[in-house]
Design a protein around this motif. Structure first.
Motif, PDB file in Angstrom:
ATOM      1  N   CYS A  90     -26.814  12.284 -22.619  1.00  0.00           N
ATOM      2  CA  CYS A  90     -26.537  12.036 -24.043  1.00  0.00           C
ATOM      3  C   CYS A  90     -25.449  12.941 -24.616  1.00  0.00           C
ATOM      4  O   CYS A  90     -25.066  12.789 -25.765  1.00  0.00           O
ATOM      5  CB  CYS A  90     -27.828  12.184 -24.856  1.00  0.00           C
ATOM      6  SG  CYS A  90     -28.388  13.886 -24.986  1.00  0.00           S
ATOM      7  N   CYS A 144     -32.817  14.370 -25.521  1.00  0.00           N
ATOM      8  CA  CYS A 144     -33.253  13.098 -24.928  1.00  0.00           C
ATOM      9  C   CYS A 144     -34.326  13.285 -23.857  1.00  0.00           C
ATOM     10  O   CYS A 144     -34.834  12.313 -23.320  1.00  0.00           O
ATOM     11  CB  CYS A 144     -32.059  12.347 -24.346  1.00  0.00           C
ATOM     12  SG  CYS A 144     -31.453  13.036 -22.802  1.00  0.00           S
ATOM     13  N   CYS A 195     -33.022  18.686 -21.373  1.00  0.00           N
ATOM     14  CA  CYS A 195     -32.359  18.362 -22.643  1.00  0.00           C
ATOM     15  C   CYS A 195     -33.417  18.180 -23.732  1.00  0.00           C
ATOM     16  O   CYS A 195     -34.348  17.394 -23.582  1.00  0.00           O
ATOM     17  CB  CYS A 195     -31.520  17.098 -22.486  1.00  0.00           C
ATOM     18  SG  CYS A 195     -30.791  16.572 -24.042  1.00  0.00           S
TER      19      CYS A 195
HETATM   20 ZN   LIG Z   1     -29.810  14.597 -23.345  1.00  0.00          ZN
END
Ligand SMILES: [Zn+2]
Ligand SMILES: Nc1nc2c(ncn2[C@@H]2O[C@H](COP(=O)(O)OP(=O)(O)OP(=O)(O)O)[C@@H](O)[C@H]2O)c(=O)[nH]1
Ligand SMILES: [Mg+2]
Lengths: 223, 116
Positions: free
Chosen positions: B95, B76, B73
């Motif tokens: 997230c 995050c 990701c």
């Molecule tokens: Zn994330």
């Protein structure tokens, strides 16, 4: 009784090809030849797109085409009859080109004199995605009649390409192809991919794509 | 589709590593293949049985460990595994963002061979 022993190998199956691809890229950097690898399903419009694209490229650009038809000369003849130097690669029934085959094919062209070579890879969305050909950029065509679900079925192909040409845009009215959904699917797999909508038949949108390609080639040659 | 060619490479790699080790037979070849690959294990074994006839690897079993598709990701920084079928909605489980990049899932490795 013979004991079973374990021998560590840890060798990448594609390592040889990756090495050959890097060697080819070094060679093309020397001769200042931009190599574009064009992939798609059979019939998505590779040959038509190549012809239409080259019409829109600067006159001063010296261009060659490598054709990987499985078993015929049809496409190479179409290209050659447009006055472009075309080489027919014998793929021997292979479902993709690898760097060694491309490198050998390029031996038949005068690379020093060429600015751009386009590979028409074997028509399928699976195998060519797994073999680095040594190209500077990978492009793929998805044509509208194939459907908007192809990014789900062939994720790797959409992941390895720098450019997506959505071809046969003139079919949009006749089909339930959902451009928004397709684009969303592609962006999720590959946020950096450049996308152009074209009709290789009518020439719609080809100018923008050809301009992008011309800039890429010019940048590569100037480097 | 290109199983035949991939299988040939596997065979060559295995035989190359076996020679020089006083091997009379290769009994098993351990592979690690990313789930993004379209290889069909059944077909590779069939091709392998055909190609390996008369070699040190005749009759060897191909043991495939499928390596998961891993996404990272960008928002995050977490990493997560995802099924191939779920690639259409690759949201980060932490997230909820879907700004992700491919970390792994394209492996094509001959890990080791069992020999006698
Ligand atoms: Zn994330
Ligand atoms: N309507 C429409 N037809 C197209 C378009 N582009 C290509 N075609 C047609 O689609 C068919 C296949 O086009 P090709 O360019 O031969 O496709 P290809 O991908 O090179 O095909 P293979 O080399 O056989 O895999 C031809 O009949 C083309 O005229 C387009 O934008 N719109
Ligand atoms: Mg063609």
């Amino acid at each position: 009784m013979d004991e079973v022993r374990l021998i560590e190998v840890k060798q990448d199956i594609h390592a040889d090809n990756e090495r050959a691809a890097e060697e080819l890229r070094a060679r093309l950097a020397d001769t200042k030849t931009f190599l574009l690898n064009l992939m798609s399903s059979p019939g998505a419009g590779k040959t038509t797109t190549i012809l239409k694209t080259l019409e829109q490229m600067p006159e001063s650009l010296e261009v060659g085409v490598l054709e990987a038809d499985i078993d015929s000369m049809v496409d190479a003849e179409r290209i050659a009859s447009a006055g472009i130097s075309a080489i027919q690669l014998r793929t021997g029934g292979f479902c993709h080109l690898d760097a060694a085959m491309v490198s050998k094919g390029l031996d038949a062209l005068d690379l020093d004199a060429l600015d751009l070579v386009i590979i028409e890879n074997v028509g399928n969305l699976v195998c060519p995605a797994e073999f680095d050909t040594g190209a500077v950029r990978n492009a793929m065509i998805l044509s509208v009649p194939e459907g908007d679900d192809k990014p789900l079925k062939y994720p790797l192909m959409f992941t390895v390409c720098d450019v997506l040409l959505v071809n046969k845009i003139d079919y949009m009215e006749l089909s339930d192809f959902d451009m928004g959904v397709m684009l969303e699917r592609v962006e999720r797999l590959n946020p950096e991919i450049e996308i152009f909508e074209i009709s290789a038949k009518t020439g719609w949108g080809v100018k923008e794509w050809a301009a992008w390609l011309s800039r890429e080639v010019a940048g590569f040659i100037a480097d | 589709m290109h199983e035949l060619q991939v299988t040939e490479r596997i065979l060559n790699i295995a035989v190359k590593h076996a020679s020089g080790h006083d091997v009379s037979k290769i009994v098993r070849i351990h592979l690690k293949i990313g789930e993004l690959s379209d290889l069909e294990d059944e077909w590779i074994q069939r091709y392998f049985d055909y190609l390996s006839e008369g070699t040190l690897a005749e009759g060897a079993e191909l043991a495939i460990e499928w390596a998961p598709i891993v996404l990272g990701c960008e928002a995050c920084g977490s990493r997560y595994e995802i099924r191939r079928e779920a690639l259409a909605s690759p949201e980060c489980p932490k997230c909820g963002e879907n700004d992700c990049r491919l970390i792994s899932g394209r492996e094509y490795l001959v890990k080791n061979i069992e020999v006698i």
